[in-house]
Design an enzyme around this catalytic site. Structure first.
Site, PDB file in Angstrom:
ATOM      1  N   GLU A  60      19.942  40.554  56.676  1.00  0.00           N
ATOM      2  CA  GLU A  60      20.198  41.669  55.768  1.00  0.00           C
ATOM      3  C   GLU A  60      20.383  41.170  54.348  1.00  0.00           C
ATOM      4  O   GLU A  60      20.465  39.970  54.090  1.00  0.00           O
ATOM      5  CB  GLU A  60      21.444  42.437  56.218  1.00  0.00           C
ATOM      6  CG  GLU A  60      22.711  41.589  56.231  1.00  0.00           C
ATOM      7  CD  GLU A  60      23.888  42.302  56.869  1.00  0.00           C
ATOM      8  OE1 GLU A  60      23.708  43.085  57.816  1.00  0.00           O
ATOM      9  OE2 GLU A  60      25.009  42.065  56.396  1.00  0.00           O
ATOM     10  N   HIS A  62      22.289  42.836  50.380  1.00  0.00           N
ATOM     11  CA  HIS A  62      23.175  43.837  49.780  1.00  0.00           C
ATOM     12  C   HIS A  62      23.073  43.744  48.265  1.00  0.00           C
ATOM     13  O   HIS A  62      22.614  42.744  47.727  1.00  0.00           O
ATOM     14  CB  HIS A  62      24.649  43.556  50.113  1.00  0.00           C
ATOM     15  CG  HIS A  62      24.924  43.212  51.527  1.00  0.00           C
ATOM     16  ND1 HIS A  62      25.288  44.148  52.436  1.00  0.00           N
ATOM     17  CD2 HIS A  62      24.915  42.034  52.183  1.00  0.00           C
ATOM     18  CE1 HIS A  62      25.487  43.566  53.595  1.00  0.00           C
ATOM     19  NE2 HIS A  62      25.260  42.269  53.469  1.00  0.00           N
ATOM     20  N   HIS A  66      28.373  37.611  48.356  1.00  0.00           N
ATOM     21  CA  HIS A  66      29.329  37.119  49.347  1.00  0.00           C
ATOM     22  C   HIS A  66      29.744  35.709  48.946  1.00  0.00           C
ATOM     23  O   HIS A  66      28.896  34.918  48.533  1.00  0.00           O
ATOM     24  CB  HIS A  66      28.691  36.946  50.732  1.00  0.00           C
ATOM     25  CG  HIS A  66      28.133  38.161  51.351  1.00  0.00           C
ATOM     26  ND1 HIS A  66      28.709  38.755  52.429  1.00  0.00           N
ATOM     27  CD2 HIS A  66      27.016  38.865  51.083  1.00  0.00           C
ATOM     28  CE1 HIS A  66      27.984  39.786  52.799  1.00  0.00           C
ATOM     29  NE2 HIS A  66      26.953  39.873  51.997  1.00  0.00           N
ATOM     30  N   HIS A 100      19.938  37.065  54.040  1.00  0.00           N
ATOM     31  CA  HIS A 100      20.788  36.038  54.616  1.00  0.00           C
ATOM     32  C   HIS A 100      21.015  36.296  56.099  1.00  0.00           C
ATOM     33  O   HIS A 100      20.962  37.434  56.567  1.00  0.00           O
ATOM     34  CB  HIS A 100      22.126  35.924  53.873  1.00  0.00           C
ATOM     35  CG  HIS A 100      22.889  37.207  53.801  1.00  0.00           C
ATOM     36  ND1 HIS A 100      22.576  38.214  52.923  1.00  0.00           N
ATOM     37  CD2 HIS A 100      23.961  37.635  54.493  1.00  0.00           C
ATOM     38  CE1 HIS A 100      23.420  39.222  53.071  1.00  0.00           C
ATOM     39  NE2 HIS A 100      24.274  38.895  54.036  1.00  0.00           N
ATOM     40  N   CYS A 114      34.677  35.032  54.671  1.00  0.00           N
ATOM     41  CA  CYS A 114      33.760  35.704  53.755  1.00  0.00           C
ATOM     42  C   CYS A 114      34.558  36.656  52.877  1.00  0.00           C
ATOM     43  O   CYS A 114      35.330  37.472  53.385  1.00  0.00           O
ATOM     44  CB  CYS A 114      32.717  36.472  54.563  1.00  0.00           C
ATOM     45  SG  CYS A 114      31.554  37.402  53.562  1.00  0.00           S
TER      46      CYS A 114
END
Length: 146
Positions: A60, A62, A66, A100, A114
């Protein structure tokens, strides 16, 4: 809650072990999540993920980044179009809009902390064109799991 005692084996007091994703929109295998802290003035969420041997996180991306630290085991991580060997205390910064995925290697789980924004976008999953682009790199093609 200000203090959470470590109970051993990467578990913390008053912190339930949750299913990784529950919406059924993505594929993954043998992953759990714990939310260690969230909110507050810093407006972040600090999480612990654990991927059991033979498992993998979802592929995925975003709009948010992160910050990741490996705290258990070893594995491999796809970040963008590169696959990295990762081990204890390695740091990974996943930039916004970067594909990732994490996978353990060996017989021990891969565990990582995370940090993300408390308010963040939902994961974006790869479409056919995205997968085609990722698979142009033979190392990435061999790595990704869906």
């Amino acid at each position: 809650m200000i203090f959470r005692a470590h109970l051993g084996d990467c578990r913390w007091d008053e912190t339930p072990v949750l299913a990784y994703k529950q919406d059924g929109t993505t594929t993954f295998r043998h992953v759990t999540k714990q939310i260690l802290f969230e909110g507050g003035q810093m407006e972040f969420q600090w999480r612990y993920f654990e991927v059991a041997p033979g498992g993998y996180s979802s592929l995925e991306r975003h709009e948010h980044e992160h910050a990741v630290m490996v705290v258990r085991g070893k594995g491999r991580a796809l970040v963008g179009d590169e696959v990295y060997d990762i081990r204890l205390y390695d740091l990974i910064l996943v930039p916004p809009m970067t594909w990732h995925q994490f996978q353990p290697t060996g017989d021990e789980p891969l565990g990582f902390l995370c940090i993300v924004n408390a308010q963040r976008d939902r994961p974006q999953l790869p479409g056919h064109a995205d997968l085609e682009m990722l698979r142009r790199n033979p190392e990435v093609a061999a790595f990704i799991r869906l």
